[in-house]
Design a protein around this motif. Structure first.
Motif, short mmCIF file in Angstrom:
data_model
loop_
_atom_site.label_atom_id
_atom_site.label_comp_id
_atom_site.label_asym_id
_atom_site.label_seq_id
_atom_site.Cartn_x
_atom_site.Cartn_y
_atom_site.Cartn_z
N PRO A 118 9.60 -9.57 16.53
CA PRO A 118 9.54 -8.51 17.34
C PRO A 118 10.76 -7.93 17.80
CG PRO A 118 9.16 -10.45 18.47
CD PRO A 118 9.44 -11.01 17.22
N LEU A 119 10.67 -6.64 17.97
CA LEU A 119 11.90 -5.88 18.71
C LEU A 119 12.59 -6.69 19.75
CD1 LEU A 119 13.77 -3.34 18.33
CD2 LEU A 119 12.23 -2.35 20.18
N ALA A 120 11.76 -7.32 20.63
CA ALA A 120 12.46 -8.17 21.95
C ALA A 120 13.38 -9.27 21.41
CB ALA A 120 11.67 -8.62 22.71
N GLU A 121 13.04 -9.89 20.10
CA GLU A 121 14.02 -10.88 19.57
C GLU A 121 14.94 -10.27 18.38
OE1 GLU A 121 11.33 -14.33 18.55
OE2 GLU A 121 10.11 -13.83 20.04
N THR A 122 15.39 -9.21 18.53
CA THR A 122 16.23 -8.84 17.39
C THR A 122 17.37 -9.55 17.33
OG1 THR A 122 15.53 -6.34 17.48
CG2 THR A 122 17.41 -6.61 16.56
N ALA A 123 17.86 -10.04 18.46
CA ALA A 123 19.24 -10.85 18.44
C ALA A 123 19.25 -11.90 17.71
CB ALA A 123 19.78 -10.84 20.13
N HIS A 158 18.92 -17.46 5.98
CA HIS A 158 17.50 -16.50 5.55
C HIS A 158 17.75 -16.54 4.13
CE1 HIS A 158 20.61 -13.54 5.41
NE2 HIS A 158 19.74 -12.74 4.70
N VAL A 159 16.84 -15.93 3.51
CA VAL A 159 16.57 -15.40 2.28
C VAL A 159 15.87 -14.16 2.29
CG1 VAL A 159 16.88 -17.56 0.92
CG2 VAL A 159 14.36 -16.33 1.62
N GLY A 160 16.11 -13.24 1.23
CA GLY A 160 15.49 -11.80 1.03
C GLY A 160 15.97 -10.76 2.44
N LYS A 161 14.92 -10.48 3.03
CA LYS A 161 15.04 -9.47 4.04
C LYS A 161 14.48 -10.00 5.32
CE LYS A 161 16.18 -5.60 4.20
NZ LYS A 161 17.41 -5.02 4.76
N VAL A 162 14.76 -9.63 6.37
CA VAL A 162 14.61 -10.15 7.63
C VAL A 162 13.77 -8.89 8.56
CG1 VAL A 162 15.15 -11.04 9.98
CG2 VAL A 162 15.89 -12.17 7.85
N GLY A 163 12.67 -8.68 8.77
CA GLY A 163 12.13 -7.41 9.24
C GLY A 163 11.83 -7.54 10.79
N VAL A 164 11.63 -6.41 11.33
CA VAL A 164 11.52 -6.25 12.98
C VAL A 164 10.54 -5.39 13.22
CG1 VAL A 164 12.70 -5.66 15.12
CG2 VAL A 164 14.11 -6.80 13.51
N SER A 175 12.88 8.11 27.70
CA SER A 175 13.85 6.65 27.35
C SER A 175 12.88 6.02 26.64
CB SER A 175 14.27 6.30 28.59
OG SER A 175 13.05 5.64 29.39
N PHE A 176 13.39 4.99 25.75
CA PHE A 176 12.64 4.26 24.98
C PHE A 176 13.45 2.88 24.61
CE2 PHE A 176 15.10 6.99 22.33
CZ PHE A 176 15.78 6.24 21.34
N ALA A 177 12.53 1.93 24.18
CA ALA A 177 13.22 0.36 23.99
C ALA A 177 14.05 0.60 22.66
CB ALA A 177 12.30 -0.34 24.13
N ALA A 178 15.17 0.02 22.67
CA ALA A 178 15.96 -0.14 21.27
C ALA A 178 17.03 -1.03 21.66
CB ALA A 178 16.87 1.31 21.47
N ALA A 179 17.29 -1.76 20.26
CA ALA A 179 18.35 -2.81 20.08
C ALA A 179 19.69 -1.88 19.99
CB ALA A 179 18.04 -3.43 18.99
N HIS A 180 20.51 -2.38 21.06
CA HIS A 180 21.72 -1.49 21.12
C HIS A 180 23.02 -2.16 21.32
CE1 HIS A 180 20.22 -1.57 24.99
NE2 HIS A 180 21.25 -1.69 25.64
N THR A 213 37.57 -16.08 20.88
CA THR A 213 36.41 -17.10 20.52
C THR A 213 36.30 -16.97 18.89
OG1 THR A 213 35.34 -16.00 22.37
CG2 THR A 213 33.93 -17.08 20.85
N ALA A 214 36.23 -18.42 18.45
CA ALA A 214 35.79 -18.65 17.08
C ALA A 214 34.63 -18.12 16.34
CB ALA A 214 36.23 -20.21 16.80
N ASP A 215 33.38 -18.45 17.31
CA ASP A 215 32.20 -18.13 16.80
C ASP A 215 31.68 -16.78 17.56
OD1 ASP A 215 29.59 -18.03 15.90
OD2 ASP A 215 28.70 -19.60 17.25
N ARG A 216 31.56 -15.59 16.74
CA ARG A 216 31.32 -14.14 17.20
C ARG A 216 29.78 -14.40 17.24
NH1 ARG A 216 35.22 -9.73 16.99
NH2 ARG A 216 37.21 -10.82 17.00
N ASP A 217 29.02 -14.99 18.00
CA ASP A 217 27.68 -15.16 18.20
C ASP A 217 27.04 -13.86 18.69
OD1 ASP A 217 24.98 -15.49 18.63
OD2 ASP A 217 25.15 -17.65 19.47
N VAL A 218 26.44 -12.94 17.62
CA VAL A 218 25.59 -11.65 17.99
C VAL A 218 24.77 -11.60 19.08
CG1 VAL A 218 26.58 -10.78 15.58
CG2 VAL A 218 24.32 -11.95 15.96
N ARG A 219 24.21 -12.86 19.33
CA ARG A 219 23.44 -12.87 20.60
C ARG A 219 24.05 -12.44 21.66
NH1 ARG A 219 20.73 -18.72 18.83
NH2 ARG A 219 23.20 -18.86 18.88
N ARG A 220 25.20 -12.43 21.95
CA ARG A 220 25.80 -12.44 23.02
C ARG A 220 25.93 -10.80 23.27
NH1 ARG A 220 31.52 -15.44 23.63
NH2 ARG A 220 31.41 -14.35 25.50
#
Length: 448
Positions: free
Chosen positions: A389-394, A405-411, A25-30, A42-49
């Motif tokens: 960092p990956l842990a803060e992908t949300a 943001h502007v440009g690209k946001v990296g992880v 197994s491995f860590a992943a944003a999923h 819900t009006a605000d579809r907050d992706v952090r949820r």
């Protein structure tokens, strides 16, 4: 961290990487299929949820696939759509794909690993892989193409079974490991860091196909090109490509801050959309012709002519204006629709003025290699701004969702810090570190 990841980070030889076992197994944003109804009412579809980071099982590898230890990835708007479960749940796409049977069945899981960009190190190759080896440093193209489909052989993007990896497939790039087809691999430019390399394949490749390729607008010297969202992930690369090709870039932005960024980056003409009355709350539909008239007057006052090309990935809010504003015989090239998919325009301005609309999606493998070559030469540079960092992908995803943001946001995935992965420091120095990192000064300091 597992022993294979530790070996990758220590620079172990390919022989050692081949001997070490893949982790179970491995860590992943999923995403989780069980969250599909969480935004109902819900009006605000907050992706952090809905974006979770945690352990997922390692999938088995098909003969034409490789496993990549992901050093870094980046955020694209398709992951925002996935996490909002709009316009449909991407688990629907996974189930549809799985019905093909065989290895496709692996993709139908109660979780989906998302992410359509990645850069890292090959740690396994399937028995049918010929041109790649363990230890290779690669970037991953998001074009998931069926090379046994005859439609894909003239142009990989024309195969009816083509998919966007990490969006319409599982096992995406926002993770410690990803499983991809060998036909998705592109050599990593040796002068780029992991996070820089991970920020270019989807957006730069897409912009190349839209503007430069025979499959797109085929821009040429002197072309006036209107670029909507010119400081975004796609728009930032589009401005570079127009300038490199001898064209005239007209960048449209939504704030003075973004206008200043374009000035610093050398865009030829910069227009704040508020100048033509197009505010943040405008869907562009009812007033498209009036916006087009105002925008046309503004461009002609600066350049004396109308644009030949409109580069439009914004969609509903801008498409009708794009059709109106390009010159007779002009081209509107479109991909994505971040403000809505239902485009309205006055067809008289299209047919009577012999204009064309070109739909474009990702890039085929040759286009991706051609784009990477431009980076290796120094003709294109990354537009990376923020890195999480990956842990803060949300949180990174929320930043993109709210357009702060502007440009690209990296992880950063397996990479423990920024600045790693450069294997040709001489080339980096020759191209110019300041130029390669010029977008980093536009990072968004506040976490959203």
């Amino acid at each position: 961290m597992d022993t294979l990841a530790e070996a990758v980070l220590s620079g172990a030889a390919p022989e050692e990487l081949s001997r070490l076992p893949l982790p179970q197994s491995f860590a992943a944003a999923h995403l989780r299929a069980s969250d599909a109804g969480v935004f109902d009412g819900t009006a605000d579809r907050d992706v952090r949820r809905t974006l979770h980071v945690g352990p997922v099982p390692m999938p088995r590898i098909a003969p034409d696939e490789v496993v990549v230890a992901v050093m870094a990835s980046s955020i694209n708007y398709n992951t925002v759509w996935s996490a909002m479960f709009e316009p449909i749940s991407t688990f629907t796409a996974l189930r549809r794909f799985a019905r093909q049977g065989g290895y496709a069945a692996r993709h139908d899981l109660p979780h989906q690993i998302v992410g359509s960009d990645a850069a890292g190190v090959v740690v396994r190759v399937g028995d049918g892989v010929r041109h790649w080896n363990v230890g290779d440093h690669v970037m991953v193209s998001p074009a998931y193409v069926d090379d046994q489909d005859p439609g894909a052989h003239a142009d990989g993007m024309m195969g009816p079974e083509g998919r966007a990896w990490g969006y319409e497939t599982n096992f995406g790039g926002l993770a410690h490991y990803t499983v991809v087809r060998a036909s998705q691999l592109v050599p990593k430019p040796a002068h780029l860091t992991w996070e820089e390399a991970a920020s270019i394949t989807l957006c730069a490749g897409t912009a190349y196909r839209m503007l430069v390729s025979d499959n797109g607008a085929q821009i040429k010297q002197g072309d006036v090109v209107l670029v909507w969202g010119a400081t975004g992930g796609l728009g930032g690369f589009a401005v570079q490509m127009v300038k490199n090709g001898g064209g005239v870039a007209v960048g449209v932005v939504s704030s003075e801050r973004k206008a200043q960024i374009l000035r610093e980056q050398g865009c030829d003409v910069i227009i704040d959309r508020r100048e033509i009355g197009m505010g943040d709350d405008s869907d562009g539909t009812a007033d498209a012709i009036e916006y087009g008239k105002r925008l046309g007057r503004r461009i002609r006052a600066e350049l004396g002519e109308d644009p030949r090309v409109a580069f439009d990935y914004v969609g509903q809010a801008t498409f009708g204006t794009s059709v109106h504003v390009v010159r007779r015989g002009g081209v509107v090239v479109t991909c994505g629709s971040s403000t809505g998919y239902q485009h309205q325009y006055d067809n008289r301005y299209l047919w009577m003025n012999l204009k064309r609309v070109i739909g474009s999606h990702i890039a085929n493998l040759q286009e991706q290699w051609d784009t990477a070559r431009l980076f290796r030469q120094g003709g294109l540079v990354p537009i990376l701004t923020d890195v999480y960092p990956l842990a803060e992908t949300a949180e990174a995803l929320r930043l993109v969702q709210t357009n702060r943001h502007v440009g690209k946001v990296g992880v950063l995935c397996l990479a423990p810090a920024e600045g790693l992965g450069v294997t040709d420091p001489d080339a980096r120095e020759r191209i110019g570190v300041e130029r390669l990192t010029s977008w980093r000064r536009y990072a968004t300091m506040a976490r959203v």
